[in-house]
Design a protein around this motif. Structure first.
Motif, PDB file in Angstrom:
ATOM      1  N   MET A  92      63.198  64.466   7.586  1.00 44.88           N
ATOM      2  CA  MET A  92      63.523  63.043   7.799  1.00 44.88           C
ATOM      3  C   MET A  92      65.048  63.009   7.970  1.00 44.88           C
ATOM      4  SD  MET A  92      61.390  61.049   4.557  1.00 44.88           S
ATOM      5  CE  MET A  92      61.845  59.419   5.313  1.00 44.88           C
ATOM      6  N   HIS A  93      65.873  63.934   7.484  1.00 50.83           N
ATOM      7  CA  HIS A  93      67.428  64.151   8.168  1.00 50.83           C
ATOM      8  C   HIS A  93      67.334  64.466   9.471  1.00 50.83           C
ATOM      9  CE1 HIS A  93      71.501  64.796   7.101  1.00 50.83           C
ATOM     10  NE2 HIS A  93      71.269  65.827   7.709  1.00 50.83           N
ATOM     11  N   ARG A  94      66.582  65.325   9.974  1.00 52.34           N
ATOM     12  CA  ARG A  94      66.551  65.582  11.404  1.00 52.34           C
ATOM     13  C   ARG A  94      66.138  64.312  12.183  1.00 52.34           C
ATOM     14  NH1 ARG A  94      64.359  70.391   9.797  1.00 52.34           N
ATOM     15  NH2 ARG A  94      62.264  69.666  10.304  1.00 52.34           N
ATOM     16  N   MET A  95      65.281  63.480  11.743  1.00 52.44           N
ATOM     17  CA  MET A  95      64.582  62.421  12.435  1.00 52.44           C
ATOM     18  C   MET A  95      65.738  61.340  12.560  1.00 52.44           C
ATOM     19  SD  MET A  95      60.672  62.412  11.332  1.00 52.44           S
ATOM     20  CE  MET A  95      60.269  60.814  12.303  1.00 52.44           C
ATOM     21  N   GLU A 104      69.063  62.021  12.413  1.00 54.44           N
ATOM     22  CA  GLU A 104      70.115  62.469  13.248  1.00 54.44           C
ATOM     23  C   GLU A 104      69.718  62.023  14.933  1.00 54.44           C
ATOM     24  OE1 GLU A 104      72.203  66.217  10.842  1.00 54.44           O
ATOM     25  OE2 GLU A 104      70.516  66.492  12.187  1.00 54.44           O
ATOM     26  N   ASN A 105      68.430  62.188  14.915  1.00 59.94           N
ATOM     27  CA  ASN A 105      67.702  62.097  16.273  1.00 59.94           C
ATOM     28  C   ASN A 105      67.668  60.630  16.662  1.00 59.94           C
ATOM     29  OD1 ASN A 105      67.883  64.809  16.860  1.00 59.94           O
ATOM     30  ND2 ASN A 105      65.605  64.883  16.177  1.00 59.94           N
ATOM     31  N   GLY A 106      67.909  59.912  15.711  1.00 57.03           N
ATOM     32  CA  GLY A 106      67.592  58.382  15.887  1.00 57.03           C
ATOM     33  C   GLY A 106      66.338  57.680  15.770  1.00 57.03           C
ATOM     34  N   ARG A 107      65.490  58.461  15.285  1.00 56.89           N
ATOM     35  CA  ARG A 107      64.114  57.989  15.132  1.00 56.89           C
ATOM     36  C   ARG A 107      63.834  57.259  13.936  1.00 56.89           C
ATOM     37  NH1 ARG A 107      60.435  60.015  18.743  1.00 56.89           N
ATOM     38  NH2 ARG A 107      61.172  61.585  19.972  1.00 56.89           N
TER      39      ARG A 107
END
Length: 333
Positions: free
Chosen positions: A290-293, A295-298
């Motif tokens: 969720m942290h990566r998502m 960061e990716n703006g999702r």
């Protein structure tokens, strides 16, 4: 236009509403343990205890629910359940009007969490401290992490030593909700440590009626429709939600909550706290994903925290109260 065959489907509706084993028209009242377990008399005799539990209000409703089908096959039963759940909803709205919605904290987690597990004690003490600090707790109202949530709220105002003694009493009697003395030991603790000052809200469902509802919740909004129940918990916990280790149900709640925060569905985003670093990063690595998502703006508006420390979690929730200021969420109605 309604045809004659359609009318025949609801023929005898009033008689059906009178005959079902649950109160169809709740008149703005939530349940409590006394009403839900009306007819249950705890006994050291295993057979007597089992028979008494089978005859209590909650068990009779569950038996009827299963006999009629989890998704009711009869339109009369569907209407009866709808009336009941509407009454619960109305009562819940009135209950929430008496409490600051930003002070509502949810704790989610597995029903299988044992009373002997260190996480159980952590949840109890966190809930106790938050309740004493002026928050009120909400959970799915069942066993495991949910029971720990309401036990902590029930023991608010007492010493930590008394809370530990209560946990020891429960663990010695039954470690799991599948053990025969799980429910009777809860009532034993409630008698030993009576409580009238603090409230907590359990929101269980008869869909999972094989899991007994924790009597430690002072107010119980029990629904037939599980989807309504789950959305309700996630919606009303405007003060934040703490996720303890769980399985499929807990994972579903995480993503459901994330959607509400992403879209600011109710006017603000609330803290999402993952309690258990190893579990949420290694066993079930939802947090880094969720942290990566984000960061990716999702995902947007995710106020996420990862911690093993109940004191740190308490501070995060208190700090949110300061940052939100006078901004109020859209009322739950």
């Amino acid at each position: 236009m309604i045809s004659s065959p359609d009318f025949s489907k609801v023929d005898g509706l009033v008689e059906w509403l009178r005959a079902v084993p649950y109160e169809v028209l709740r008149h703005g009242r939530l349940y409590n343990a006394e009403e839900l377990y009306q007819g249950y008399e705890p006994s050291d005799d295993e057979e007597k205890d089992k028979l008494s539990f089978a005859q209590c209000y909650d068990s009779r409703v569950y038996q009827h629910f299963m006999a009629q089908g989890m998704i009711a096959r009869d339109v009369k039963e569907s209407m009866a359940r709808a009336f009941h759940d509407h009454g619960i909803h109305t009562a819940l709205v009135e209950f929430l009007k008496k409490h600051d919605p930003l002070k509502c904290i949810g704790i989610m987690g597995g029903h299988a969490l044992l009373r002997t597990d260190p996480m159980f004690a952590s949840v109890v003490m966190l809930s106790k401290r938050l309740t004493e600090a002026g928050f009120f707790m909400v959970s799915g109202g069942g066993p495991g992490a949910m029971e720990a949530t309401h036990l902590g709220a029930w023991m608010a105002g007492r010493t930590d030593e008394e809370a530990r003694e209560a946990m020891e009493t429960l663990a010695e009697a039954a470690t799991s909700f599948k053990d025969k003395r799980w429910l009777s030991s809860a009532f034993e603790v409630m008698r030993r440590y009576p409580q009238t000052q603090y409230v907590s809200l359990g929101v269980p469902t008869w869909l999972y009626g094989h899991e007994p509802s924790t009597p430690f919740a002072t107010h119980i909004a029990k629904y037939f429709v599980n989807s309504v129940r789950e959305d309700t918990i996630l919606t009303i916990a405007f003060g934040g939600i703490v996720y303890t280790p769980g399985s499929a149900g807990t994972l579903q709640e995480i993503f459901q909550n994330a959607v509400q925060n992403h879209y600011l569905s109710y006017g603000l985003a609330s803290p999402m706290i993952f309690m258990g670093k190893r579990f949420w990063t290694e066993d079930v690595p939802v947090y880094p994903m969720m942290h990566r998502m984000e960061e990716n703006g999702r995902y947007k508006n995710l106020l996420m925290t990862l911690s093993d420390d109940p004191l740190e979690i308490e501070e995060v929730l208190k700090d949110f109260q300061k940052t939100v200021g006078d901004h109020r969420p859209i009322p739950y109605e």
